[in-house]
Write a protein that holds these residues in place. Structure first.
Motif, PDB file in Angstrom:
ATOM      1  N   ALA A 100      73.869  34.425  51.354  1.00 25.25           N
ATOM      2  CA  ALA A 100      72.557  33.809  51.562  1.00 25.25           C
ATOM      3  C   ALA A 100      71.809  33.667  50.243  1.00 25.25           C
ATOM      4  N   LYS A 101      70.944  32.685  50.174  1.00 24.98           N
ATOM      5  CA  LYS A 101      70.131  32.477  48.973  1.00 24.98           C
ATOM      6  C   LYS A 101      69.111  33.592  48.796  1.00 24.98           C
ATOM      7  N   ARG A 102      68.522  34.055  49.911  1.00 26.09           N
ATOM      8  CA  ARG A 102      67.607  35.195  49.902  1.00 26.09           C
ATOM      9  C   ARG A 102      67.900  36.058  51.118  1.00 26.09           C
ATOM     10  N   THR A 103      67.547  37.337  51.028  1.00 28.10           N
ATOM     11  CA  THR A 103      67.814  38.255  52.129  1.00 28.10           C
ATOM     12  C   THR A 103      66.584  39.096  52.447  1.00 28.10           C
ATOM     13  N   ALA A 104      66.538  39.548  53.691  1.00 29.93           N
ATOM     14  CA  ALA A 104      65.470  40.434  54.140  1.00 29.93           C
ATOM     15  C   ALA A 104      66.064  41.493  55.060  1.00 29.93           C
ATOM     16  N   CYS A 105      65.440  42.662  55.055  1.00 33.00           N
ATOM     17  CA  CYS A 105      65.847  43.759  55.919  1.00 33.00           C
ATOM     18  C   CYS A 105      64.595  44.302  56.611  1.00 33.00           C
ATOM     19  N   ILE A 106      64.649  44.368  57.937  1.00 32.86           N
ATOM     20  CA  ILE A 106      63.561  44.913  58.740  1.00 32.86           C
ATOM     21  C   ILE A 106      64.154  46.077  59.519  1.00 32.86           C
ATOM     22  N   ASP A 107      63.664  47.301  59.261  1.00 31.60           N
ATOM     23  CA  ASP A 107      64.358  48.469  59.798  1.00 31.60           C
ATOM     24  C   ASP A 107      63.425  49.665  59.940  1.00 31.60           C
ATOM     25  N   HIS A 108      63.943  50.697  60.607  1.00 31.16           N
ATOM     26  CA  HIS A 108      63.189  51.942  60.803  1.00 31.16           C
ATOM     27  C   HIS A 108      64.000  53.182  60.423  1.00 31.16           C
TER      28      HIS A 108
END
Length: 164
Positions: A100-108
């Motif tokens: 991917a060109k950019r990445t994100a992580c949403i987590d706990h």
């Protein structure tokens, strides 16, 4: 759309995935985000990937849109990992993230050290679904977004028995 627009930026294609052996929070958070984006950002092409979908989760609106095939060569402007403590836990969807060109992580998960370009990790939260809620504009949340989010929170909180 609150903080989600900041994460999206100029992305026109977004992939979403969760961890291997997806549980209620994994499926719930992925489908909440998918349904939210489909409803509120028709200008974006969005797709969700999970290793498999247990029959009990197929009651979620648009669960039939989950792709279980793994990496197909698609390169996304933005790829978002939900409820995934380490990048390796993306399993057969890891290559989407890596390309991917950019990445994100949403987590706990407290063990998540932040492996994406954008990391939103709240270890005190009951679930990734709860963390995701903080990023969305609550006025734009409808039943298709709220139901899987509730399922994720209920699943990871032991149906509201655990401290968090």
């Amino acid at each position: 759309m609150k903080k989600m627009n900041e994460i999206i930026g100029d992305a026109r294609t977004i992939g979403i995935a969760g961890h291997v052996r997806p549980d209620g929070d994994c499926v719930g958070s992925c489908m909440s985000l998918y349904n939210y984006l489909k409803k509120n950002r028709p200008d974006i092409t969005v797709k969700v990937y999970l290793e498999f979908v247990d029959e009990k989760f197929k009651i979620i609106q648009n669960a039939d849109q989950i792709d279980t095939n793994g990496y197909d060569g698609t390169i996304y402007d933005l790829f978002i990992a939900l409820d995934t403590a380490s990048v390796e836990r993306l399993g057969k969807n890891l290559e989407f993230f890596e390309n991917a060109k950019r990445t994100a992580c949403i987590d706990h998960h407290a063990s998540n050290g932040g492996y994406a370009d954008f990391n939103y990790i709240i270890p005190e939260a009951s679930s990734a679904s709860e963390v995701l809620y903080e990023l969305l504009d609550e006025s734009l949340i409808d039943k298709s977004v709220a139901e899987p989010m509730y399922m994720g929170i209920a699943h990871d909180s032991g149906v509201f028995r655990f401290q968090s």
